[in-house]
Design an enzyme around this catalytic site. Structure first.
Site, PDB file in Angstrom:
ATOM      1  N   HIS A 126      12.106  61.919  -2.277  1.00 23.83           N
ATOM      2  CA  HIS A 126      12.046  63.232  -2.907  1.00 23.83           C
ATOM      3  C   HIS A 126      12.369  64.267  -1.833  1.00 23.83           C
ATOM      4  O   HIS A 126      11.984  64.115  -0.672  1.00 23.83           O
ATOM      5  CB  HIS A 126      10.675  63.498  -3.530  1.00 23.83           C
ATOM      6  CG  HIS A 126      10.522  62.893  -4.910  1.00 23.83           C
ATOM      7  ND1 HIS A 126       9.311  62.644  -5.494  1.00 23.83           N
ATOM      8  CD2 HIS A 126      11.472  62.501  -5.812  1.00 23.83           C
ATOM      9  CE1 HIS A 126       9.501  62.117  -6.710  1.00 23.83           C
ATOM     10  NE2 HIS A 126      10.798  62.015  -6.911  1.00 23.83           N
TER      11      HIS A 126
ATOM     12  N   ASP B 280      11.375  67.098  -0.851  1.00 21.57           N
ATOM     13  CA  ASP B 280      10.367  67.739   0.005  1.00 21.57           C
ATOM     14  C   ASP B 280       9.824  66.794   1.079  1.00 21.57           C
ATOM     15  O   ASP B 280       8.963  67.174   1.869  1.00 21.57           O
ATOM     16  CB  ASP B 280       9.224  68.353  -0.833  1.00 21.57           C
ATOM     17  CG  ASP B 280       8.546  67.349  -1.757  1.00 21.57           C
ATOM     18  OD1 ASP B 280       9.175  66.338  -2.125  1.00 21.57           O
ATOM     19  OD2 ASP B 280       7.375  67.589  -2.129  1.00 21.57           O
ATOM     20  N   HIS B 281      10.365  65.583   1.131  1.00 25.28           N
ATOM     21  CA  HIS B 281       9.961  64.629   2.167  1.00 25.28           C
ATOM     22  C   HIS B 281      11.122  64.203   3.067  1.00 25.28           C
ATOM     23  O   HIS B 281      10.904  63.508   4.056  1.00 25.28           O
ATOM     24  CB  HIS B 281       9.297  63.398   1.539  1.00 25.28           C
ATOM     25  CG  HIS B 281       7.997  63.748   0.875  1.00 25.28           C
ATOM     26  ND1 HIS B 281       6.771  63.440   1.413  1.00 25.28           N
ATOM     27  CD2 HIS B 281       7.736  64.437  -0.268  1.00 25.28           C
ATOM     28  CE1 HIS B 281       5.820  63.902   0.623  1.00 25.28           C
ATOM     29  NE2 HIS B 281       6.380  64.504  -0.405  1.00 25.28           N
TER      30      HIS B 281
ATOM     31  N   HIS C 149       4.301  56.052  -7.040  1.00 27.55           N
ATOM     32  CA  HIS C 149       4.762  57.410  -7.348  1.00 27.55           C
ATOM     33  C   HIS C 149       5.921  57.286  -8.337  1.00 27.55           C
ATOM     34  O   HIS C 149       6.232  56.192  -8.803  1.00 27.55           O
ATOM     35  CB  HIS C 149       5.166  58.093  -6.028  1.00 27.55           C
ATOM     36  CG  HIS C 149       5.398  59.563  -6.153  1.00 27.55           C
ATOM     37  ND1 HIS C 149       4.604  60.399  -6.890  1.00 27.55           N
ATOM     38  CD2 HIS C 149       6.366  60.361  -5.612  1.00 27.55           C
ATOM     39  CE1 HIS C 149       5.080  61.642  -6.797  1.00 27.55           C
ATOM     40  NE2 HIS C 149       6.150  61.637  -6.040  1.00 27.55           N
TER      41      HIS C 149
END
Lengths: 306, 306
Positions: free
Chosen positions: B64, B66-67, B142
């Protein structure tokens, strides 16, 4: 009617604590454009209160990381913000594949349409036009395929000279569109009132040229002739002209020479190499050649009204 | 001998002015690791004085944005910094293709070797080991394939009990390696001196577990049993447990339940949703279940010595 250019980032190479890579937010004639998008641009947009939803067109000059590594994050954020409007992205061939692959692996299911306009021409071409603004490319000369962008307001309509119009009782609102279109008015008496008596000249259309990254390339002067505002990269000062030449960048003096040759209204330089701690030296060097020169600084807004 | 964990970013989704996406810098037993790399991580590294050249291993939990959107910029910067040492990158299958394509289109001619270790197993596996530290995956749950990482110091050698050793004149430095290896010493008289008399117990090996992003997954407890420090995501509070479930994230209470079940030394929660303005609520909620809970904050350093 006006140009407001907000500098979101104006340094070259890697982001540092107080040095942000290239990005600019341009408001021109009620249109809102983002130009280049280095890493961290979306944070800078928030910091300087740029309305995300106003932007429908993003222009990327070239695919060096300090000019586009922030793009995918911004596009993802538009997805998070539930954007629905089309977003147009202009940039060199290759930008679509790399962007879509990133969005795919990160499973950013953006629901809004992204329209990529991939550029490969080495000649200036019109790439966007509506009733307010046109945008053309400015072919530059860098280590990779690079375009600058020329933003030009459309010719504005004639303005009604109401005081003079009011002298003629039989001219009414039904005639206004004809007057604004430049027509003379024939009265019942047969008298012809020339349009020039009924109108005021329109405001001058404004223009802004963004030129980064590039070596000294004087043949862009005819393309950007008489623009009101020119941003031209100046990665180095003359003390490192050798390095500018080697890396296909410009010095502040060279940027100023372009500004002078093109007879622009105002020059802004930026894209400073990290080796320079005192940005005012760029201003000094440019002003020796072209008096109305200034330096880009993060958060600074350059405004012009016609 | 010690763990120092520096929080470079601890918020979810888009970077905002004072909210940085996930990244952590871990120093453990003289090894230096970067864990996750959201957009802007390299700037945060500079801000918090993380030595770029010390890092030889980067662990990405999942793809993702944001990682990992900050990864390519960091890899490019290593090129600009003329890095020559190998850099190892661990992350889900797909990370290599997307990273190399970006580096290719941006013509980042990094000269250092990049070694990608692509992960696809759904079981915990040992992925790195040297004489100081081992690293294993922690399979999480997730919306996309995700691993946490367990960092464990190697067992340390026995320490010499010099005072006791000095009672025996005929034991000298030539015996020290045998003693540290746990062997008894036989004197000329035939007397056997047991190793326990000649040594002090070694310092306890420390461990750190990074678990983000994941829904509540109690079956990770055996893997992270007794770790000294656990970072576990808590995107929501219990007030939005519905949303946590839907998006496969955890609440602070759930993170604390994992910490309690696994009997960890200390819990840090982070990866806060932007909807929460007061981060201390996460601490309050976690502490009700697990007393030694704290909240991640940008720039904060968590230190443990054994």
């Amino acid at each position: 009617m006006s140009i407001n250019l907000t500098i979101l980032g104006c340094h070259s190479a890697s982001p540092r604590v107080n040095a942000f890579p290239t990005s600019q937010y341009l408001e021109i004639n009620n249109r809102h454009f983002l130009i280049d998008c280095g890493e961290g641009t979306q944070r800078q947009m928030r910091k300087y209160k740029v309305g995300f939803s106003k932007i429908n067109h993003i222009f990327i000059s070239h695919l060096h990381g300090d000019h586009f590594y922030g793009l995918v994050g911004l596009l993802s954020t538009y997805g998070i913000l539930s954007r629905e409007k089309e977003l147009h992205i202009y940039g060199p061939k290759g930008i679509k594949e790399v962007t879509l692959l990133q969005l795919k692996v990160s499973q950013s299911h953006a629901k809004y349409p992204m329209v990529f306009h991939e550029l490969s021409s080495k000649k200036s071409e019109l790439i966007f036009e509506d009733d307010k603004v046109s945008v053309s490319t400015i072919p530059l000369n860098h280590r990779v395929y690079t375009n600058g962008y020329l933003f030009t307001e459309k010719e504005k309509p004639l303005k009604l000279h109401i005081d003079n119009i009011n002298h003629y009782e039989e001219i009414d609102r039904a005639d206004f569109n004809n007057i604004k279109a430049g027509r003379d008015i024939t009265l019942l008496s047969g008298e012809i009132v020339p349009n020039s008596e009924l109108t005021l000249p329109p405001k001058k259309p404004l223009s802004f040229a963004f030129c980064s990254d590039t070596c000294y390339k004087p043949d862009i002067a005819p393309i950007i002739k008489d623009v009101d505002l020119l941003y031209h990269e100046a990665t180095f000062l003359e003390d490192r002209k050798d390095l500018a030449k080697k890396t296909k960048h410009s010095t502040a003096k060279e940027a100023a020479e372009i500004a002078k040759e093109a007879n622009v209204g105002q020059l802004i330089v930026g894209h400073y190499s990290g080796r320079y701690k005192d940005i005012s030296l760029f201003k000094d060097e440019a002003q020796k050649i072209f008096k109305n020169s200034d330096v880009a600084e993060v958060g600074k807004v350059f405004s012009i009204d016609s």
